[in-house]
Design a protein around this motif. Structure first.
Motif, PDB file in Angstrom:
ATOM      1  N   MET A 286       0.827  -1.209   0.000  1.00 44.66           N
ATOM      2  CA  MET A 286       0.000   0.000   0.000  1.00 44.66           C
ATOM      3  C   MET A 286       0.861   1.258   0.000  1.00 44.66           C
ATOM      4  SD  MET A 286      -3.413  -0.822   2.291  1.00 44.66           S
ATOM      5  CE  MET A 286      -2.623  -1.608   3.695  1.00 44.66           C
ATOM      6  N   ALA A 287       1.931   1.243   0.803  1.00 45.74           N
ATOM      7  CA  ALA A 287       2.828   2.396   0.837  1.00 45.74           C
ATOM      8  C   ALA A 287       3.504   2.611  -0.519  1.00 45.74           C
ATOM      9  CB  ALA A 287       3.879   2.214   1.924  1.00 45.74           C
ATOM     10  N   MET A 288       3.868   1.509  -1.174  1.00 43.88           N
ATOM     11  CA  MET A 288       4.509   1.613  -2.486  1.00 43.88           C
ATOM     12  C   MET A 288       3.530   2.144  -3.534  1.00 43.88           C
ATOM     13  SD  MET A 288       6.633  -1.956  -2.260  1.00 43.88           S
ATOM     14  CE  MET A 288       7.410  -1.884  -3.853  1.00 43.88           C
ATOM     15  N   LEU A 289       2.272   1.715  -3.460  1.00 39.40           N
ATOM     16  CA  LEU A 289       1.263   2.249  -4.378  1.00 39.40           C
ATOM     17  C   LEU A 289       1.099   3.750  -4.185  1.00 39.40           C
ATOM     18  CD1 LEU A 289      -1.525  -0.484  -4.267  1.00 39.40           C
ATOM     19  CD2 LEU A 289      -0.373   0.323  -6.338  1.00 39.40           C
ATOM     20  N   VAL A 290       0.992   4.166  -2.924  1.00 41.20           N
ATOM     21  CA  VAL A 290       0.839   5.597  -2.632  1.00 41.20           C
ATOM     22  C   VAL A 290       2.015   6.378  -3.186  1.00 41.20           C
ATOM     23  CG1 VAL A 290       0.808   7.308  -0.778  1.00 41.20           C
ATOM     24  CG2 VAL A 290      -0.626   5.273  -0.615  1.00 41.20           C
ATOM     25  N   LYS A 291       3.235   5.865  -2.983  1.00 37.92           N
ATOM     26  CA  LYS A 291       4.428   6.573  -3.472  1.00 37.92           C
ATOM     27  C   LYS A 291       4.457   6.640  -4.994  1.00 37.92           C
ATOM     28  CE  LYS A 291       9.383   7.024  -3.142  1.00 37.92           C
ATOM     29  NZ  LYS A 291       9.524   7.298  -4.596  1.00 37.92           N
ATOM     30  N   GLN A 292       4.088   5.544  -5.658  1.00 32.54           N
ATOM     31  CA  GLN A 292       4.066   5.549  -7.118  1.00 32.54           C
ATOM     32  C   GLN A 292       3.077   6.602  -7.645  1.00 32.54           C
ATOM     33  OE1 GLN A 292       5.589   3.728  -9.764  1.00 32.54           O
ATOM     34  NE2 GLN A 292       7.123   3.332  -8.195  1.00 32.54           N
ATOM     35  N   PHE A 293       1.912   6.676  -7.027  1.00 34.69           N
ATOM     36  CA  PHE A 293       0.941   7.698  -7.448  1.00 34.69           C
ATOM     37  C   PHE A 293       1.471   9.097  -7.153  1.00 34.69           C
ATOM     38  CE2 PHE A 293      -2.408   4.261  -6.984  1.00 34.69           C
ATOM     39  CZ  PHE A 293      -2.741   4.242  -8.332  1.00 34.69           C
ATOM     40  N   GLU A 294       2.106   9.283  -5.997  1.00 35.02           N
ATOM     41  CA  GLU A 294       2.649  10.595  -5.651  1.00 35.02           C
ATOM     42  C   GLU A 294       3.770  10.997  -6.598  1.00 35.02           C
ATOM     43  OE1 GLU A 294       3.773  10.290  -1.571  1.00 35.02           O
ATOM     44  OE2 GLU A 294       1.749  10.798  -0.839  1.00 35.02           O
ATOM     45  N   ASP A 295       4.626  10.030  -6.968  1.00 35.65           N
ATOM     46  CA  ASP A 295       5.703  10.327  -7.921  1.00 35.65           C
ATOM     47  C   ASP A 295       5.146  10.819  -9.255  1.00 35.65           C
ATOM     48  OD1 ASP A 295       7.653   9.660  -6.104  1.00 35.65           O
ATOM     49  OD2 ASP A 295       8.073   7.686  -6.937  1.00 35.65           O
ATOM     50  N   ARG A 296       3.972  10.333  -9.618  1.00 31.29           N
ATOM     51  CA  ARG A 296       3.325  10.747 -10.864  1.00 31.29           C
ATOM     52  C   ARG A 296       2.369  11.921 -10.643  1.00 31.29           C
ATOM     53  NH1 ARG A 296       3.195   6.874 -15.124  1.00 31.29           N
ATOM     54  NH2 ARG A 296       4.614   5.137 -14.689  1.00 31.29           N
ATOM     55  N   GLN A 297       2.335  12.412  -9.396  1.00 29.60           N
ATOM     56  CA  GLN A 297       1.472  13.540  -9.036  1.00 29.60           C
ATOM     57  C   GLN A 297       0.006  13.237  -9.346  1.00 29.60           C
ATOM     58  OE1 GLN A 297       3.315  17.483  -9.956  1.00 29.60           O
ATOM     59  NE2 GLN A 297       4.936  16.269 -10.942  1.00 29.60           N
ATOM     60  N   ILE A 298      -0.421  12.037  -8.964  1.00 28.18           N
ATOM     61  CA  ILE A 298      -1.786  11.574  -9.189  1.00 28.18           C
ATOM     62  C   ILE A 298      -2.478  11.412  -7.843  1.00 28.18           C
ATOM     63  CG2 ILE A 298      -3.223   9.692 -10.059  1.00 28.18           C
ATOM     64  CD1 ILE A 298      -0.940   9.005 -11.997  1.00 28.18           C
ATOM     65  N   THR A 299      -3.685  11.946  -7.729  1.00 24.63           N
ATOM     66  CA  THR A 299      -4.500  11.772  -6.530  1.00 24.63           C
ATOM     67  C   THR A 299      -5.556  10.712  -6.802  1.00 24.63           C
ATOM     68  OG1 THR A 299      -4.185  14.093  -5.901  1.00 24.63           O
ATOM     69  CG2 THR A 299      -6.025  12.920  -4.887  1.00 24.63           C
ATOM     70  N   VAL A 300      -5.635   9.724  -5.904  1.00 26.69           N
ATOM     71  CA  VAL A 300      -6.628   8.661  -6.053  1.00 26.69           C
ATOM     72  C   VAL A 300      -7.423   8.538  -4.755  1.00 26.69           C
ATOM     73  CG1 VAL A 300      -5.196   7.385  -7.690  1.00 26.69           C
ATOM     74  CG2 VAL A 300      -5.043   6.852  -5.253  1.00 26.69           C
ATOM     75  N   PRO A 301      -8.639   7.983  -4.809  1.00 26.90           N
ATOM     76  CA  PRO A 301      -9.417   7.769  -3.577  1.00 26.90           C
ATOM     77  C   PRO A 301      -8.651   6.888  -2.601  1.00 26.90           C
ATOM     78  CG  PRO A 301     -10.780   7.449  -5.533  1.00 26.90           C
ATOM     79  CD  PRO A 301      -9.373   7.560  -6.021  1.00 26.90           C
ATOM     80  N   VAL A 302      -8.644   7.249  -1.330  1.00 31.87           N
ATOM     81  CA  VAL A 302      -7.901   6.491  -0.321  1.00 31.87           C
ATOM     82  C   VAL A 302      -8.343   5.029  -0.277  1.00 31.87           C
ATOM     83  CG1 VAL A 302      -7.455   6.279   2.148  1.00 31.87           C
ATOM     84  CG2 VAL A 302      -7.502   8.544   1.090  1.00 31.87           C
ATOM     85  N   ALA A 303      -9.633   4.787  -0.394  1.00 29.13           N
ATOM     86  CA  ALA A 303     -10.152   3.424  -0.319  1.00 29.13           C
ATOM     87  C   ALA A 303      -9.708   2.561  -1.494  1.00 29.13           C
ATOM     88  CB  ALA A 303     -11.680   3.459  -0.252  1.00 29.13           C
ATOM     89  N   LEU A 304      -9.213   3.187  -2.556  1.00 33.18           N
ATOM     90  CA  LEU A 304      -8.797   2.416  -3.725  1.00 33.18           C
ATOM     91  C   LEU A 304      -7.512   1.640  -3.461  1.00 33.18           C
ATOM     92  CD1 LEU A 304      -9.304   1.724  -6.702  1.00 33.18           C
ATOM     93  CD2 LEU A 304      -7.975   3.758  -7.320  1.00 33.18           C
ATOM     94  N   ILE A 305      -6.656   2.151  -2.578  1.00 34.42           N
ATOM     95  CA  ILE A 305      -5.346   1.536  -2.351  1.00 34.42           C
ATOM     96  C   ILE A 305      -5.476   0.106  -1.818  1.00 34.42           C
ATOM     97  CG2 ILE A 305      -3.154   1.723  -1.134  1.00 34.42           C
ATOM     98  CD1 ILE A 305      -3.552   3.824  -3.332  1.00 34.42           C
ATOM     99  N   PRO A 306      -6.163  -0.146  -0.701  1.00 35.30           N
ATOM    100  CA  PRO A 306      -6.298  -1.551  -0.257  1.00 35.30           C
ATOM    101  C   PRO A 306      -7.066  -2.420  -1.242  1.00 35.30           C
ATOM    102  CG  PRO A 306      -7.679  -0.085   1.066  1.00 35.30           C
ATOM    103  CD  PRO A 306      -6.781   0.788   0.245  1.00 35.30           C
ATOM    104  N   TRP A 307      -7.990  -1.831  -1.991  1.00 37.92           N
ATOM    105  CA  TRP A 307      -8.728  -2.576  -3.006  1.00 37.92           C
ATOM    106  C   TRP A 307      -7.766  -3.092  -4.074  1.00 37.92           C
ATOM    107  CZ3 TRP A 307      -9.686  -2.587  -8.214  1.00 37.92           C
ATOM    108  CH2 TRP A 307     -10.828  -3.258  -8.662  1.00 37.92           C
TER     109      TRP A 307
END
Length: 227
Positions: free
Chosen positions: A163-184
Motif C-alpha cells: 500500500m505504501a509503495m502504491l501511494v508513493k508511485q501515485f505521488e511520484d506521478r502527481q496523481i490523486t486517487v481515492p484512499v479506499a482504492l489503495i487496499p482494493w
C-alpha cells in the motif's frame, strides 16, 4: 469521442529517507545499512527483487554517508582511483555484469574498486537481485571477495508495504486517487514491487486515454475481481 493524446511525461521520483516506508520485509536491511560502522571489512551486498527499494535505499545511504552511486554498466569507464577516495561508493545492479557488452572489463573495474575503496578506509555497498554466488563471475579473485561479503536482503512486501509503495508511485506521478482504492488494489495484484509499478502505469495510461481521473470503476474494468 476522440481519445485524449497521451504524453510520455517523466515521473518525478523522490528518493529521500522521509519517503521510504519501513516494514517487516525491509526493516532488517535498513538496520544493516544504518549500522555501517559494523560492516565486516567495510562492505555490504544489498539484494532484492526489481523495484523492491534497492535504489531508494542506495540513494538514502549515499546522501547520508557522502557517497557516490555508479551503475555497474558505467563502471568500466569510471575513474576508479578517484571513486575509491570517496567516503562511500555504491555500485548498482552488479549481477547484471554478464549482460554487458564487455563483462570482463566491468569485473576488473569492480575488483579494483573493491580493493582500493577498502584500502582507503571507505565503505562499499553493492546492490543486486541475487546473492554473489549467482552472479556467474569469471574473475576468481572478484568472485571470492564478493562471495565473502555480508549480504542483507529485502524480502517480498507485505500488505502494508504494498500500500505504501502504491501511494508513493501515485505521488511520484502527481496523481490523486481515492484512499479506499489503495487496499482494493492490493487485494487484486501480484505481491511484488514490480507489480506495483506496472499497475500504476496501467491505471495512469488508461485514465489519460479516457480523459478521466483514476476511479474504482476504471480500476474494476482493468483488474476485475475474478481475473
Amino acid at each position: 469521442m476522440a481519445q485524449q493524446l497521451i504524453l510520455d511525461l517523466p515521473t518525478r521520483e523522490v528518493l529521500g529517507r522521509d519517503t521510504f516506508f519501513v516494514a517487516p520485509s525491509n526493516a532488517m536491511a535498513i538496520a544493516t545499512l544504518d549500522s555501517v560502522a559494523t560492516w565486516p571489512s567495510g562492505k555490504l551486498v544489498l539484494i532484492g527483487s526489481p523495484g523492491s527499494g534497492k535504489t531508494h535505499m542506495a540513494h538514502v545511504f549515499a546522501a547520508e554517508h557522502e557517497g557516490v552511486i555508479v551503475p555497474v554498466a558505467e563502471l568500466s569507464e569510471a575513474d576508479i582511483p578517484a571513486l575509491a577516495t570517496q567516503r562511500s561508493v555504491v555500485v548498482e545492479d552488479a549481477d547484471r555484469m554478464p549482460e554487458l557488452a564487455d563483462p570482463q572489463a566491468a569485473e576488473n573495474a569492480l575488483f579494483h574498486l573493491h580493493n582500493l575503496t577498502l584500502a582507503e578506509g571507505g565503505r562499499l555497498l553493492v546492490t543486486a537481485r541475487t546473492a554473489p554466488n549467482h552472479w556467474a563471475l569469471t574473475l576468481p579473485d572478484l568472485a571470492s571477495r564478493m562471495q565473502g561479503t555480508t549480504v542483507t536482503r529485502i524480502d517480498p512486501p507485505d500488505d502494508m508495504l504494498l500500500m505504501a509503495m502504491l501511494v508513493k508511485q501515485f505521488e511520484d506521478r502527481q496523481i490523486t486517487v481515492p484512499v479506499a482504492l489503495i487496499p482494493w488494489l492490493v487485494k487484486r495484484m501480484e505481491r511484488s514491487a514490480g507489480a506495483v509499478r506496472q499497475m500504476v502505469e496501467t491505471l495512469d495510461r488508461e485514465a489519460l486515454r479516457a480523459g478521466k481521473p483514476i476511479s474504482r470503476g476504471l480500476a474494476q474494468s482493468l483488474f476485475p475481481a475474478d481475473a
